[in-house]
Design a protein around this motif. Sequence first.
Motif, PDB file in Angstrom:
ATOM      1  N   ASP A 106      -8.683  59.050  16.960  1.00 61.20           N
ATOM      2  CA  ASP A 106      -7.436  59.491  16.350  1.00 61.20           C
ATOM      3  C   ASP A 106      -6.320  59.105  17.313  1.00 61.20           C
ATOM      4  O   ASP A 106      -6.297  59.569  18.458  1.00 61.20           O
ATOM      5  N   LEU A 107      -5.419  58.243  16.902  1.00 60.78           N
ATOM      6  CA  LEU A 107      -4.331  57.835  17.792  1.00 60.78           C
ATOM      7  C   LEU A 107      -3.431  59.041  18.049  1.00 60.78           C
ATOM      8  O   LEU A 107      -2.915  59.660  17.116  1.00 60.78           O
ATOM      9  N   ASN A 108      -3.237  59.380  19.314  1.00 65.65           N
ATOM     10  CA  ASN A 108      -2.412  60.530  19.666  1.00 65.65           C
ATOM     11  C   ASN A 108      -1.693  60.250  20.975  1.00 65.65           C
ATOM     12  O   ASN A 108      -1.853  59.179  21.574  1.00 65.65           O
ATOM     13  N   LEU A 109      -0.900  61.213  21.424  1.00 65.73           N
ATOM     14  CA  LEU A 109      -0.065  60.949  22.608  1.00 65.73           C
ATOM     15  C   LEU A 109      -0.886  60.720  23.867  1.00 65.73           C
ATOM     16  O   LEU A 109      -0.414  60.106  24.815  1.00 65.73           O
ATOM     17  N   GLU A 110      -2.120  61.193  23.893  1.00 62.76           N
ATOM     18  CA  GLU A 110      -2.941  61.011  25.089  1.00 62.76           C
ATOM     19  C   GLU A 110      -3.516  59.608  25.196  1.00 62.76           C
ATOM     20  O   GLU A 110      -3.758  59.117  26.291  1.00 62.76           O
ATOM     21  N   ASN A 111      -3.782  58.960  24.043  1.00 64.20           N
ATOM     22  CA  ASN A 111      -4.452  57.653  24.122  1.00 64.20           C
ATOM     23  C   ASN A 111      -3.606  56.488  23.611  1.00 64.20           C
ATOM     24  O   ASN A 111      -4.002  55.329  23.751  1.00 64.20           O
ATOM     25  N   ALA A 112      -2.455  56.774  23.007  1.00 66.31           N
ATOM     26  CA  ALA A 112      -1.697  55.728  22.313  1.00 66.31           C
ATOM     27  C   ALA A 112      -1.303  54.573  23.234  1.00 66.31           C
ATOM     28  O   ALA A 112      -1.467  53.396  22.872  1.00 66.31           O
ATOM     29  N   GLU A 113      -0.772  54.876  24.399  1.00 63.57           N
ATOM     30  CA  GLU A 113      -0.347  53.787  25.291  1.00 63.57           C
ATOM     31  C   GLU A 113      -1.528  52.949  25.749  1.00 63.57           C
ATOM     32  O   GLU A 113      -1.458  51.718  25.775  1.00 63.57           O
ATOM     33  N   GLY A 248      16.001  55.484  25.627  1.00 61.38           N
ATOM     34  CA  GLY A 248      14.718  55.443  26.332  1.00 61.38           C
ATOM     35  C   GLY A 248      14.023  56.779  26.419  1.00 61.38           C
ATOM     36  O   GLY A 248      13.304  57.055  27.377  1.00 61.38           O
ATOM     37  N   GLN A 249      14.202  57.598  25.397  1.00 63.84           N
ATOM     38  CA  GLN A 249      13.596  58.937  25.358  1.00 63.84           C
ATOM     39  C   GLN A 249      12.452  58.887  24.347  1.00 63.84           C
ATOM     40  O   GLN A 249      12.673  58.768  23.147  1.00 63.84           O
ATOM     41  N   PHE A 250      11.238  59.020  24.835  1.00 66.23           N
ATOM     42  CA  PHE A 250      10.067  58.828  23.987  1.00 66.23           C
ATOM     43  C   PHE A 250       9.408  60.184  23.716  1.00 66.23           C
ATOM     44  O   PHE A 250       8.403  60.553  24.334  1.00 66.23           O
ATOM     45  N   ASP A 251       9.997  60.904  22.787  1.00 70.22           N
ATOM     46  CA  ASP A 251       9.579  62.276  22.523  1.00 70.22           C
ATOM     47  C   ASP A 251       8.141  62.373  22.047  1.00 70.22           C
ATOM     48  O   ASP A 251       7.462  63.375  22.317  1.00 70.22           O
ATOM     49  N   PHE A 252       7.652  61.364  21.339  1.00 70.24           N
ATOM     50  CA  PHE A 252       6.313  61.445  20.771  1.00 70.24           C
ATOM     51  C   PHE A 252       5.229  61.062  21.776  1.00 70.24           C
ATOM     52  O   PHE A 252       4.040  61.143  21.472  1.00 70.24           O
ATOM     53  N   LEU A 253       5.659  60.661  22.980  1.00 67.97           N
ATOM     54  CA  LEU A 253       4.730  60.416  24.089  1.00 67.97           C
ATOM     55  C   LEU A 253       4.851  61.485  25.168  1.00 67.97           C
ATOM     56  O   LEU A 253       4.234  61.367  26.230  1.00 67.97           O
ATOM     57  N   ASP A 254       5.630  62.516  24.892  1.00 67.70           N
ATOM     58  CA  ASP A 254       5.918  63.558  25.882  1.00 67.70           C
ATOM     59  C   ASP A 254       4.697  64.439  26.092  1.00 67.70           C
ATOM     60  O   ASP A 254       4.223  65.096  25.164  1.00 67.70           O
ATOM     61  N   ARG A 255       4.195  64.457  27.325  1.00 69.93           N
ATOM     62  CA  ARG A 255       3.022  65.278  27.652  1.00 69.93           C
ATOM     63  C   ARG A 255       3.406  66.522  28.445  1.00 69.93           C
ATOM     64  O   ARG A 255       2.560  67.137  29.093  1.00 69.93           O
ATOM     65  N   SER A 256       4.661  66.905  28.386  1.00 72.83           N
ATOM     66  CA  SER A 256       5.117  68.014  29.218  1.00 72.83           C
ATOM     67  C   SER A 256       4.479  69.341  28.837  1.00 72.83           C
ATOM     68  O   SER A 256       4.309  70.222  29.668  1.00 72.83           O
ATOM     69  N   SER A 257       4.120  69.488  27.546  1.00 71.31           N
ATOM     70  CA  SER A 257       3.455  70.725  27.151  1.00 71.31           C
ATOM     71  C   SER A 257       1.948  70.523  27.247  1.00 71.31           C
ATOM     72  O   SER A 257       1.398  69.544  26.741  1.00 71.31           O
ATOM     73  N   GLU A 258       1.283  71.432  27.898  1.00 74.94           N
ATOM     74  CA  GLU A 258      -0.161  71.329  28.118  1.00 74.94           C
ATOM     75  C   GLU A 258      -0.898  71.419  26.785  1.00 74.94           C
ATOM     76  O   GLU A 258      -0.672  72.325  25.996  1.00 74.94           O
ATOM     77  N   ARG A 259      -1.768  70.479  26.535  1.00 80.68           N
ATOM     78  CA  ARG A 259      -2.481  70.467  25.262  1.00 80.68           C
ATOM     79  C   ARG A 259      -3.951  70.796  25.487  1.00 80.68           C
ATOM     80  O   ARG A 259      -4.603  70.230  26.350  1.00 80.68           O
TER      81      ARG A 259
END
Length: 343
Positions: A106-113, A248-259
């Motif tokens: 599942d493409l998500n913020l943890e693996n997308a890049e 240059g603000q990439f909100d959908f790649l933001d890992r600031s909140s612990e998942r």
Amino acid sequence: MSGLDRYSRQILFAKIGENGQRRLLQSRVAIVGAGALGTVIANHLVRSGVGYIRLIDRDLVELSNLQRQTLFDEDDARLNLPKAVAARYRLNKINSEVEVDAVIADLNLENAEDLLKGFNVIVDGTDNFMTRFLINDVAVKHGIPWVHGAAVSSRGMFAVFKPGNTPCYRCLFPHVPAGTGETCDTVGVLSPLTDIIGSFQAMETIKLLVGTGESTPNLEQIDIWDGTSMQMDISQGRNPQCPACVNGQFDFLDRSSERQVVYTTLCGRDTVQITPQSGQELDLIKLSEALGKSGRVAVNEYLLRFSPVEAISMTVFKDGRVLIHGTNDIVAAKALHAKYIGT
């Protein structure tokens, strides 16, 4: 030209030629989604000789897919094959010279890049807005052009986004739309439509890779039932305050909140997806032995299918991701997950 013989009719097209064909053979394309659009796109790109294709999909083949998802057959559904794997098997038979990398995820913020960077083009074969915003963030951040497509009911659209040259997806759609909107699972979709939109996406991808054709400047929309079409010129649509391509603000790649664990209702499918924190891998054989005491189990090297009762079934992937079919109630899904898989 012996190594290029299979592409001879494509090479005869002057805007591709032999040089363009060699560029295709050296190109890398990531396709997100191996459903109705993704299978059409992958089919065309493999036949055209794109050298490396990464096919990313989170789901497995079901009978209801066969009406429009052109790389699959009844055996794939019977064997519970992941879509990416079934597609790779078919694509390898079409062109063994192309490397197809099947990624069950599942493409998500943890693996997308990690999954999308380093490609010449990203192609959207998805069916949801959140994934498109995620693709856009990766594309803008890493300067990768991407081709958007969508198809539902009898209506479809496609567009090309080139970081630094065109507005980005977030310029046009600043916010994630409220609700989920119409989907193939709620209002249906016509097979000729997905063939048409996927073919346009494949063509735009080839033009980007060859570099001798102008990408469409439009958001192209068609309705194949009514026989109507509309072109919306988006070339001047850049938002001067766009968070992504301007600031240059990439909100959908933001890992600031612990998942820890993410619960997602898959609209129209009566299914809840449970995505655990990354980094774990399940022993599916051991799990199948444990679950066999509580219901029907089928397992292969990619996933496990489990039905504790008639109305509920669960698909468990190696990475711990679970699809719970038969409910769209997240609380109920959590309880089922905790009971049979563990918290």
